[in-house]
Design a protein around this motif. Structure first.
Motif, short mmCIF file in Angstrom:
data_model
loop_
_atom_site.label_atom_id
_atom_site.label_comp_id
_atom_site.label_asym_id
_atom_site.label_seq_id
_atom_site.Cartn_x
_atom_site.Cartn_y
_atom_site.Cartn_z
N LEU A 58 -37.92 38.70 131.97
CA LEU A 58 -36.49 38.15 130.94
C LEU A 58 -36.31 39.33 129.97
O LEU A 58 -35.15 39.76 129.84
N ALA A 59 -37.26 39.46 129.18
CA ALA A 59 -37.10 40.33 128.04
C ALA A 59 -36.82 41.72 128.53
O ALA A 59 -36.02 42.34 127.72
N ALA A 60 -37.61 42.25 129.27
CA ALA A 60 -37.39 43.58 129.76
C ALA A 60 -36.18 43.91 130.20
O ALA A 60 -35.34 44.88 129.95
N GLY A 61 -35.68 42.91 131.15
CA GLY A 61 -34.37 42.76 131.69
C GLY A 61 -33.24 43.14 131.05
O GLY A 61 -32.36 43.53 131.28
N ALA A 62 -33.46 41.83 129.92
CA ALA A 62 -32.45 41.91 128.95
C ALA A 62 -32.08 43.11 128.10
O ALA A 62 -30.81 43.70 127.89
N MET A 63 -33.18 43.75 127.70
CA MET A 63 -32.87 44.87 127.00
C MET A 63 -32.49 46.19 127.53
O MET A 63 -31.72 47.12 127.41
N SER A 64 -32.99 46.13 129.10
CA SER A 64 -32.65 47.25 130.00
C SER A 64 -31.20 47.16 130.21
O SER A 64 -30.46 48.09 130.27
N MET A 65 -30.47 46.01 130.22
CA MET A 65 -29.15 45.68 130.84
C MET A 65 -28.23 46.17 129.42
O MET A 65 -27.61 46.68 129.71
N ALA A 66 -28.66 45.57 128.42
CA ALA A 66 -27.95 45.97 127.16
C ALA A 66 -27.90 47.56 126.95
O ALA A 66 -27.02 48.05 126.83
N ALA A 67 -29.32 48.29 127.23
CA ALA A 67 -29.14 49.77 126.92
C ALA A 67 -28.43 50.41 128.18
O ALA A 67 -27.49 51.33 127.80
N GLY A 68 -28.43 49.93 129.33
CA GLY A 68 -27.64 50.49 130.46
C GLY A 68 -26.23 50.46 130.25
O GLY A 68 -25.41 51.61 130.31
N GLU A 69 -25.83 49.34 129.84
CA GLU A 69 -24.27 49.16 129.54
C GLU A 69 -23.95 49.59 128.52
O GLU A 69 -22.90 50.50 128.40
N TYR A 70 -24.46 49.73 127.29
CA TYR A 70 -24.02 50.46 126.11
C TYR A 70 -23.84 51.87 126.40
O TYR A 70 -23.25 52.59 126.08
N VAL A 71 -25.15 52.85 127.11
CA VAL A 71 -24.72 54.22 127.53
C VAL A 71 -23.97 54.43 128.33
O VAL A 71 -23.01 55.31 128.19
N SER A 72 -23.71 53.52 129.39
CA SER A 72 -22.56 53.64 130.50
C SER A 72 -21.12 53.52 129.70
O SER A 72 -20.41 54.40 129.92
#
Length: 234
Positions: A58-72
């Protein structure tokens, strides 16, 4: 003077900026965390190991999603800003050419040439850059990139989706953890598909069916891998 009657309408396309990130985040959180839990549970791990793996996911996925969306979305925003800067410079260098360009766009859409030029002139007198952004570049208030909004929405909805399989894993009876997680996850995916379809105006059955199919496939694959490696280790 004739007064125009305003016909207020609300279109679902205005939701596209946050709806895509919300649906993607919740679906990814639910599927990836449930699949992780299913894989660890199928390897005959105890409940505490399953919950620890799920919370880490959960923690890793939420941070990964946030980072990926922000960069994209930031990349999209950078492209939009570069195009707007170029358009601003062109307006300053040769305004007449830009009027003709905008009028030409309206002619291609079926407007009579004289009227097209008149419309172009009036729109450019009000806000030339906005007129070109909307009609030449396709950039509008509805579709413009919002990196922070997309990142926060994705992280929050991922965590919300991931919370369901974790809650079920914590409450399931002994020996029934895997079955409960799969059943509740499929129900959650169906509800998510229906909710996303309702918000976006898409066909309900098709939207629910596709998220169920891919969610079930993901859990089946990870459970099979967990069972295989769990048996091999044992």
């Amino acid at each position: 003077m004739t007064r125009l009657k305003i016909h207020a309408e609300r279109h679902r396309v205005s939701r596209i900026g946050w709806l895509r990130a919300a649906v993607l985040g919740a679906n990814d959180g639910l599927v990836s965390t449930a699949s992780l839990v299913a894989g660890v549970a199928a390897a005959n791990a105890d409940r505490s190991a399953v919950l620890i793996a799920g919370m880490a996911g959960l923690a890793a996925g939420a941070m990964s999603m946030a980072a990926g969306e922000y960069v994209s979305v930031s990349s999209q925003s950078d492209t939009e800003q570069a195009d707007l800067a170029r358009e601003r410079a062109e307006l300053a260098d040769d305004r007449e050419a830009e009027i003709e360009e905008l009028a030409g766009i309206y002619v291609q859409r079926g407007v009579e040439p004289q009227l097209a030029r008149k419309v172009a002139l009036q729109l450019m007198e009000t806000d030339a850059l906005s007129a070109h952004a909307r009609d030449e570049l396709g950039i509008s208030e509805v579709s413009t990139a919002r990196p922070v909004q997309a990142a926060m929405t994705s992280a929050a909805t991922f965590a919300a989706g991931a919370a369901l399989p974790l809650l079920v894993a914590g409450l399931a009876p002994e020996g029934m953890l895997l079955a409960w997680v799969v059943a509740f996850t499929l129900a959650g995916l169906a509800a998510l598909g229906l909710l996303g379809a309702k918000a976006g105006g898409a066909p309900l059955a098709r939207s629910a069916g596709r998220v169920l199919l891919w969610g079930a496939l993901a859990m089946a694959v990870t459970a099979a891998i967990g069972r295989l490696f769990g048996t091999a280790v044992a």
